[in-house]
Design an enzyme around this catalytic site. Structure first.
Site, short mmCIF file in Angstrom:
data_model
loop_
_atom_site.label_atom_id
_atom_site.label_comp_id
_atom_site.label_asym_id
_atom_site.label_seq_id
_atom_site.Cartn_x
_atom_site.Cartn_y
_atom_site.Cartn_z
N HIS A 67 -5.13 -0.74 1.34
CA HIS A 67 -4.33 -1.78 1.98
C HIS A 67 -4.73 -2.01 3.43
CE1 HIS A 67 -1.93 1.83 3.18
NE2 HIS A 67 -1.61 1.11 4.23
N ASP A 115 -4.99 3.15 -4.03
CA ASP A 115 -5.01 2.63 -2.66
C ASP A 115 -6.08 3.33 -1.82
OD1 ASP A 115 -4.31 1.22 -0.42
OD2 ASP A 115 -2.52 2.40 0.02
N SER A 211 -2.12 4.45 8.68
CA SER A 211 -2.57 4.28 7.30
C SER A 211 -4.07 4.53 7.16
CB SER A 211 -2.29 2.85 6.84
OG SER A 211 -0.92 2.61 6.73
#
Length: 221
Positions: A67, A115, A211
């Site tokens: 992402h 992911d 992230s």
């Protein structure tokens, strides 16, 4: 030996009672010496806005979260070999390709499956690399892992606002939680034990901007 997993959307989560929801949000941590995280990578736009982290797994390849593909490759650069984004040491390397896992999908908002993404650098980094972890290395309930990043250091749960990111790399410890607890907390549609981990400690968590960064278990300086 330290080994790494990427911090993904549900890869590291604070459970109920802390200030997190189903997004990656380092809070409650401390400044990290660059020598402790020589493989850590900051992904930023060519204008200098840091937006994700990563780990150098080969001289020309960065492991991050799927992402984190927020911009075209030509608008992204990787900062390697430094823990201070304002320092002149380290390297700022262009990106030529972003290879997201072919099975990446986001059926539940904020909870992508598969992911994972590899970012190819325009030239090899001089920084050290780190080996990838086997899932069994980090899945043991109660295991203490460590996470690092340049993301926000505070979160306001009332207004759902994040504080500013950190110029200096920060780190904190988290503890792997039982999968059943994680399913109860986030729901079976969002949390998938076969390819996700959730970990937390009171008042400690990753935050927006962290992230894709390293989630590490192993010998520590």
């Amino acid at each position: 030996m330290r080994r790494v997993l990427p911090l993904v959307a549900l890869g590291l989560l604070a459970l109920p009672g802390s200030a997190a929801a189903i997004t990656t949000r380092v809070i409650g941590g401390s400044a990290a010496a660059a020598a402790e995280w020589p493989f850590a990578v900051a992904l930023e736009t060519t204008y200098g806005t840091q937006f994700c982290g990563g780990s150098l797994v080969a001289p020309s390849w960065v492991l991050t979260a799927g992402h984190c593909r927020l911009y075209p490759a030509a608008q992204v650069r990787a900062v390697t070999g430094t823990g201070d984004l304002e320092a002149e040491d380290g390297q700022r390397l262009g990106v030529v390709r972003q290879v997201r896992h072919p099975g990446y999908r986001q059926i539940v908002a904020g909870a992508p499956r598969n992911d994972v993404m590899l970012v190819q650098l325009a030239q090899p980094s001089d920084a050290p690399t780190i080996a990838l972890a086997d899932g069994d290395d980090v899945r043991q309930t109660g295991a203490v892992l460590r996470v690092a990043g340049w993301g926000s250091t505070s979160y306001d749960p009332v207004n759902d606002n994040f504080g500013p990111g950190s110029v200096v790399l920060r780190q904190t410890a988290v503890r792997v939680q039982d999968d059943r607890r994680c399913v109860r907390a986030y729901g079976a549609d969002a949390y998938h034990p076969q390819d996700m981990i959730c970990a937390s400690l009171p008042g400690r968590d990753a935050c927006a901007g962290d992230s894709g960064g390293p989630l590490v278990r192993g010998v520590w300086p």
